[in-house]
Design an enzyme around this catalytic site. Structure first.
Site, mmCIF file in Angstrom:
data_model
loop_
_atom_site.group_PDB
_atom_site.id
_atom_site.type_symbol
_atom_site.label_atom_id
_atom_site.label_comp_id
_atom_site.label_asym_id
_atom_site.label_seq_id
_atom_site.Cartn_x
_atom_site.Cartn_y
_atom_site.Cartn_z
ATOM 1 N N TYR A 34 2.772 6.531 8.637
ATOM 2 C CA TYR A 34 2.485 6.034 9.986
ATOM 3 C C TYR A 34 2.921 4.587 10.121
ATOM 4 C CZ TYR A 34 -1.492 3.282 8.281
ATOM 5 O OH TYR A 34 -2.264 2.358 7.644
ATOM 6 N N ARG A 101 -0.591 26.764 3.610
ATOM 7 C CA ARG A 101 -1.031 25.764 2.647
ATOM 8 C C ARG A 101 -0.562 26.080 1.223
ATOM 9 N NH1 ARG A 101 -4.715 24.130 -0.909
ATOM 10 N NH2 ARG A 101 -5.471 21.982 -0.760
ATOM 11 N N LYS A 146 3.731 3.689 3.347
ATOM 12 C CA LYS A 146 2.619 3.597 4.310
ATOM 13 C C LYS A 146 2.112 4.988 4.663
ATOM 14 C CE LYS A 146 1.336 0.908 8.398
ATOM 15 N NZ LYS A 146 0.066 0.426 7.824
HETATM 16 N N1 PMP Z 1 -1.446 -3.908 3.824
HETATM 17 C C1 PMP Z 1 -2.033 -2.763 4.193
HETATM 18 C C2 PMP Z 1 -2.683 -1.924 3.154
HETATM 19 C C3 PMP Z 1 -2.023 -2.367 5.557
HETATM 20 O O1 PMP Z 1 -2.596 -1.222 5.937
HETATM 21 C C4 PMP Z 1 -1.418 -3.214 6.522
HETATM 22 C C5 PMP Z 1 -1.459 -2.855 7.981
HETATM 23 N N2 PMP Z 1 -0.509 -1.905 8.315
HETATM 24 C C6 PMP Z 1 -0.815 -4.401 6.075
HETATM 25 C C7 PMP Z 1 -0.846 -4.713 4.724
HETATM 26 C C8 PMP Z 1 -0.114 -5.323 7.033
HETATM 27 O O2 PMP Z 1 1.122 -4.763 7.416
HETATM 28 P P1 PMP Z 1 1.782 -5.125 8.829
HETATM 29 O O3 PMP Z 1 1.934 -6.616 8.857
HETATM 30 O O4 PMP Z 1 3.076 -4.427 8.818
HETATM 31 O O5 PMP Z 1 0.836 -4.639 9.881
#
Ligand code: PMP
Length: 292
Positions: A34, A101, A146
């Site tokens: 995401y 699944r 992410k």
């Molecule tokens: N670290 C983690 C674990 C996060 O979830 C986020 C937020 N997305 C960030 C750092 C900061 O990333 P960004 O500056 O891209 O929002």
């Protein structure tokens, strides 16, 4: 009250009835990634960086982009417009799709794409410092991807909430801070060096983090990418967190050790102002373009 619109696999639907299938692999296995992008004065902030990272996360997991990048960018804009977002967040998630699944990748599943957008008022330029607690980092070894597997972040955030803190800083087995549950962690040492952890597999490469590194260089600050301990942070001159929704958020207390009186420090102030200046500039440029 306007009705919110969500985007689900090519359709714009009322938010309250937007849904994905029970066998979506995002639901079954957290098999998806995401992004969260801030909207400020109606503009998507750091859009290219977030799209770059989405492509990278998908690539690492061998999930296909659900549509061409330019098409996705257009839909993000449309979602901002349809939901009348002036200041807020756009959330988008891509999963490996719907399939019976079974752990291995399905042979022919189309990726699922879900997008939501909402208004949210951000704290402005002038902001009070927040507090953080620390907690053991319980995540997996690829924190640079992410993914929607956010259970460790959920537990850390709940712990912070119960302690009355804004954020939880996760700490590795050697006592060094990796990053916040949903933000990157920074300190300014007594010699005025800005320090944040190096971007390897142990942290998420924050898009805001990259912008701040540029602003730090432009402002002539000394900057180091390295790990710092909780103790070093508690003895720092300043501390702050960064993310798409907090920009630069000053920290004044780490596990009940106060490092300032609760006001933003000079380095944090310069960087937060630089962020807001850049966002205002982007909004002005967009307005100029649309009236040309
Ligand atoms: N670290 C983690 C674990 C996060 O979830 C986020 C937020 N997305 C960030 C750092 C900061 O990333 P960004 O500056 O891209 O929002």
């Amino acid at each position: 009250m306007m009705s919110r619109i969500a985007y689900v696999n090519g359709r714009y639907v009322p938010h309250f009835e937007a849904s994905v299938h029970v066998e979506d692999r995002g639901f079954q296995f957290a098999d998806g990634v995401y992004e969260v992008v801030a909207v400020y004065k109606g503009q998507l902030i750091d859009e290219q960086g977030h799209l770059d990272r989405l492509e990278r996360s998908l690539d690492e997991l061998r999930i296909a982009m659900p549509l061409a990048r330019a098409a996705l960018a257009q839909i993000l804009r449309r979602m901002v417009r349809l939901n009348l977002v002036r200041e807020g967040l756009v959330y988008f998630q891509v999963t490996r799709g719907v399939a019976p699944r079974d752990f291995p990748f399905p042979f022919a599943a189309a990726p699922t794409l879900v997008i939501t957008a909402r208004n949210k008022k951000f704290p402005g330029r002038d902001v009070k410092a927040v507090t953080v607690i620390t907690t053991p980092d319980q995540r997996w070894a690829r924190r640079d991807i992410k993914t929607v597997a956010l259970l460790p972040a959920t537990l850390a955030k709940q712990k912070a909430k119960e302690a009355g803190a804004f954020e939880a800083w996760q700490v590795d087995a050697d006592g060094y801070v990796t990053e916040g549950a949903s933000s990157n962690a920074w300190i300014v040492t007594k010699d005025n060096v800005i320090v944040t952890r190096q971007a390897d597999h142990n942290i998420l490469r924050g898009i805001t983090r990259m912008a701040i590194i540029e602003f730090a260089k432009e402002n002539g600050f000394k900057f180091e990418e390295r790990a710092f301990s909780v103790e070093e942070a508690q003895n720092a001159r300043e501390a702050f967190v960064s993310s798409a929704s907090t920009f630069v958020m000053p920290v004044w207390k780490i596990d009940n050790v106060a490092i300032s009186n609760g006001e933003i420090g000079p380095v944090g102030k310069t960087l937060r102002d630089a962020y807001f200046d850049a966002m205002d500039q982007l909004a002005n440029d967009a307005r100029t373009r649309s009236t040309d």
